[in-house]
Write a protein that holds these residues in place. Structure first.
Motif, PDB file in Angstrom:
ATOM      1  N   GLY A 229       0.812  -1.207   0.000  1.00  0.00           N
ATOM      2  CA  GLY A 229       0.000   0.000   0.000  1.00  0.00           C
ATOM      3  C   GLY A 229       0.845   1.256   0.000  1.00  0.00           C
ATOM      4  O   GLY A 229       2.053   1.235   0.284  1.00  0.00           O
ATOM      5  N   LEU A 230       0.198   2.373  -0.356  1.00  0.00           N
ATOM      6  CA  LEU A 230       0.844   3.679  -0.377  1.00  0.00           C
ATOM      7  C   LEU A 230       0.102   4.610   0.566  1.00  0.00           C
ATOM      8  O   LEU A 230      -1.131   4.716   0.509  1.00  0.00           O
ATOM      9  N   GLY A 231       0.835   5.283   1.441  1.00  0.00           N
ATOM     10  CA  GLY A 231       0.232   6.309   2.276  1.00  0.00           C
ATOM     11  C   GLY A 231       0.232   7.636   1.537  1.00  0.00           C
ATOM     12  O   GLY A 231       1.280   8.099   1.081  1.00  0.00           O
ATOM     13  N   ARG A 232      -0.920   8.257   1.399  1.00  0.00           N
ATOM     14  CA  ARG A 232      -1.056   9.453   0.574  1.00  0.00           C
ATOM     15  C   ARG A 232      -1.295  10.680   1.442  1.00  0.00           C
ATOM     16  O   ARG A 232      -2.018  10.629   2.429  1.00  0.00           O
ATOM     17  N   GLU A 233      -0.686  11.764   1.010  1.00  0.00           N
ATOM     18  CA  GLU A 233      -0.840  13.033   1.727  1.00  0.00           C
ATOM     19  C   GLU A 233      -0.880  14.139   0.681  1.00  0.00           C
ATOM     20  O   GLU A 233       0.152  14.590   0.190  1.00  0.00           O
ATOM     21  N   GLY A 234      -2.088  14.546   0.314  1.00  0.00           N
ATOM     22  CA  GLY A 234      -2.228  15.537  -0.744  1.00  0.00           C
ATOM     23  C   GLY A 234      -1.768  14.981  -2.078  1.00  0.00           C
ATOM     24  O   GLY A 234      -2.199  13.905  -2.504  1.00  0.00           O
ATOM     25  N   ASP A 235      -0.854  15.706  -2.724  1.00  0.00           N
ATOM     26  CA  ASP A 235      -0.386  15.293  -4.043  1.00  0.00           C
ATOM     27  C   ASP A 235       0.942  14.549  -3.982  1.00  0.00           C
ATOM     28  O   ASP A 235       1.678  14.497  -4.966  1.00  0.00           O
ATOM     29  N   ARG A 236       1.256  13.960  -2.832  1.00  0.00           N
ATOM     30  CA  ARG A 236       2.501  13.206  -2.712  1.00  0.00           C
ATOM     31  C   ARG A 236       2.266  11.904  -1.961  1.00  0.00           C
ATOM     32  O   ARG A 236       1.277  11.749  -1.233  1.00  0.00           O
ATOM     33  N   VAL A 237       3.181  10.973  -2.156  1.00  0.00           N
ATOM     34  CA  VAL A 237       3.182   9.737  -1.381  1.00  0.00           C
ATOM     35  C   VAL A 237       3.969   9.990  -0.106  1.00  0.00           C
ATOM     36  O   VAL A 237       5.133  10.415  -0.154  1.00  0.00           O
ATOM     37  N   ASP A 245       6.184  -3.805   7.712  1.00  0.00           N
ATOM     38  CA  ASP A 245       6.563  -2.527   8.298  1.00  0.00           C
ATOM     39  C   ASP A 245       6.108  -1.388   7.400  1.00  0.00           C
ATOM     40  O   ASP A 245       5.646  -1.608   6.277  1.00  0.00           O
ATOM     41  N   ARG A 246       6.247  -0.189   7.913  1.00  0.00           N
ATOM     42  CA  ARG A 246       5.885   1.015   7.169  1.00  0.00           C
ATOM     43  C   ARG A 246       7.092   1.937   7.129  1.00  0.00           C
ATOM     44  O   ARG A 246       7.807   2.091   8.124  1.00  0.00           O
ATOM     45  N   LEU A 247       7.300   2.561   5.973  1.00  0.00           N
ATOM     46  CA  LEU A 247       8.447   3.438   5.793  1.00  0.00           C
ATOM     47  C   LEU A 247       7.931   4.830   5.428  1.00  0.00           C
ATOM     48  O   LEU A 247       7.276   5.013   4.401  1.00  0.00           O
ATOM     49  N   ASP A 248       8.190   5.807   6.278  1.00  0.00           N
ATOM     50  CA  ASP A 248       7.746   7.180   6.018  1.00  0.00           C
ATOM     51  C   ASP A 248       8.737   7.881   5.093  1.00  0.00           C
ATOM     52  O   ASP A 248       9.960   7.744   5.238  1.00  0.00           O
ATOM     53  N   LEU A 249       8.207   8.660   4.151  1.00  0.00           N
ATOM     54  CA  LEU A 249       9.044   9.408   3.215  1.00  0.00           C
ATOM     55  C   LEU A 249       9.201  10.842   3.689  1.00  0.00           C
ATOM     56  O   LEU A 249       8.230  11.487   4.104  1.00  0.00           O
ATOM     57  N   GLY A 250      10.429  11.338   3.613  1.00  0.00           N
ATOM     58  CA  GLY A 250      10.684  12.730   3.939  1.00  0.00           C
ATOM     59  C   GLY A 250      10.173  13.644   2.839  1.00  0.00           C
ATOM     60  O   GLY A 250       9.805  13.195   1.745  1.00  0.00           O
ATOM     61  N   PRO A 251      10.169  14.949   3.071  1.00  0.00           N
ATOM     62  CA  PRO A 251       9.608  15.892   2.089  1.00  0.00           C
ATOM     63  C   PRO A 251      10.341  15.903   0.758  1.00  0.00           C
ATOM     64  O   PRO A 251       9.759  16.287  -0.259  1.00  0.00           O
TER      65      PRO A 251
END
Length: 414
Positions: A229-237, A245-251
């Motif tokens: 799955g992909l965690g979505r936040e506005g127009d970015r992943v 596990d889950r991996l958070d992406l920096g800005p």
């Protein structure tokens, strides 16, 4: 300032090529995540303990005009693992008539060989080749058969070429995709029509040296990492959700999905492929005769291409969907009889191994090509790679490598 990290999902040819291009750009750190326990995707070499031999999961010959693939091969120092036909061109044999011929271009870019009937091939006219110019400007909805000539020109030239390049018959194959192949051939001239094949398998010839080069230059390769799955936040992943596990992406981080089309569609909620083309490769543990050409295009027989390599021979059946349900022993025996007829070897079949694939490539019809995804997505930090990405070249190794480089360029412009 911390460097951005690009997470490449999938360690097939597209993903590994994207990672290589990202490292060459030098602007980010690279992590490759692969669901399986090995790199290569559908292009693998496997070991057969019973026969004491290695076999590939397909027939992975390339042309010397496949510039993107050869650039990667050279960059990782693997050119010595490829056998090249010394002369441009391809040998052909017709099972129905017994005729044999060779298409033999001259090495330069000016194609004077088309004026020589001995170089064009048996019963092939200048007009049979010249009509192919219409494919270079084909409309998206056109098929190869709607633009290429009929008669001997179709059966002796355009049908085998279409099956080889698109794994699809000319009656349903996209003329636009074949036009993309022809443009690359024309740009290279006759010297671009030399056939190269892995000497000891696609693993040693591409996958393994490419993966080693990534690790040597600082990329991390992580296996057993299935993205769900992909965690979505506005127009970015914003995050990548793996099985465990889950991996958070920096800005400034980004991701490249180099997964199969169906998997990519499931993750993005976009239309999946409606169909795929099948292929079949049979490897025979019998050395070829000393004078056997490295590649023979076979017409009106049990297979479409015969490959001779040190210690063995392989046949490729294109557009093989109707053949995959044939009993394997029966299919292997029929193919070996064809090999024996072309080579003069005994009709008694040697040991063999079969590598079938029901989803060898995206279906190369105009309708399915129009549905293929492009490099960019609705998310500014998510890009796509893989043989199915883009609409101007067929799903295969060259397009997979090109798509990886395109995804890396898209990140650098992000």
């Amino acid at each position: 300032m911390k460097r951005p990290v690009v997470h490449v999902i999938g360690a097939g040819a597209g993903g590994l090529s994207a990672a290589r291009a990202l490292l060459d750009g030098g602007a980010c750190d690279v992590v490759v995540h692969e669901a399986q326990s090995h790199p290569g995707g559908r292009r693998r070499t496997f070991s057969d303990a019973e026969l004491g031999r290695d076999f590939d999961t397909g027939a992975f010959a390339i042309l010397s005009c496949w510039t993107a693939t050869l650039a990667v091969i050279d960059a990782v120092g693997a050119r010595a693992e490829w056998r090249a036909d010394l002369r441009p061109g391809v040998a052909f044999a017709d099972f129905a008539t017994g005729a044999r011929w060779r298409v033999t271009p001259n090495a330069g870019r000016w194609p004077w060989w088309l004026l020589d009937p001995r170089r064009r091939g048996t019963n092939l006219r200048f007009a049979d080749y010249w009509s192919g110019r219409r494919l270079l400007a084909a409309a998206p909805e056109a098929t190869v058969a709607s633009l290429a000539p009929g008669g001997p020109g179709m059966e002796r030239l355009w049908r085998p070429l279409t099956l080889a390049a698109l794994n699809c018959p000319p009656e349903t194959a996209s003329a636009q995709l074949l036009g993309g192949v022809l443009r690359q051939i024309v740009a290279a001239g006759g010297a671009g029509l030399k056939v190269l094949a892995p000497a000891r398998g696609i693993g040693r010839a591409l996958v393994e040296p490419l993966a080693r080069s990534l690790e040597r230059d600082g990329a991390a390769l992580r296996f057993g990492r299935r993205l769900i799955g992909l965690g979505r936040e506005g127009d970015r992943v914003a995050s990548l959700d793996f099985e465990h596990d889950r991996l958070d992406l920096g800005p400034r981080d980004a991701a490249i999905l180099a997964t199969p089309w169906a998997a990519t569609a499931a993750l993005l909620g976009t239309p999946p492929p409606q169909a795929a083309s099948a292929a079949l490769t049979i490897h025979f543990a019998a050395p070829p005769p000393p004078a056997a050409p490295p590649v023979v295009g076979a017409l009106n027989g049990p297979f479409d291409w015969l490959f001779a390599h040190p210690g063995g021979m392989s046949v490729a059946v294109k557009d093989a969907g109707a053949r995959l349900d044939t009993p394997r022993d029966e299919l292997a025996a029929a193919c070996w009889r064809g090999v024996a007829a072309l080579t003069g070897l005994s009709d008694a079949p040697p040991a063999w191994r079969m590598a079938p694939s029901r989803r060898a490539a995206a279906l190369a019809t105009p309708a399915e090509t129009a549905r293929r995804p492009l490099t960019g997505t609705e998310f500014g930090n998510l890009f796509l790679a893989g043989g199915h990405v883009g609409r101007d070249f067929p799903d295969g190794l060259e397009n997979a490598v090109r798509s990886g480089a395109a995804a890396a360029r898209a990140f650098h412009g992000f």
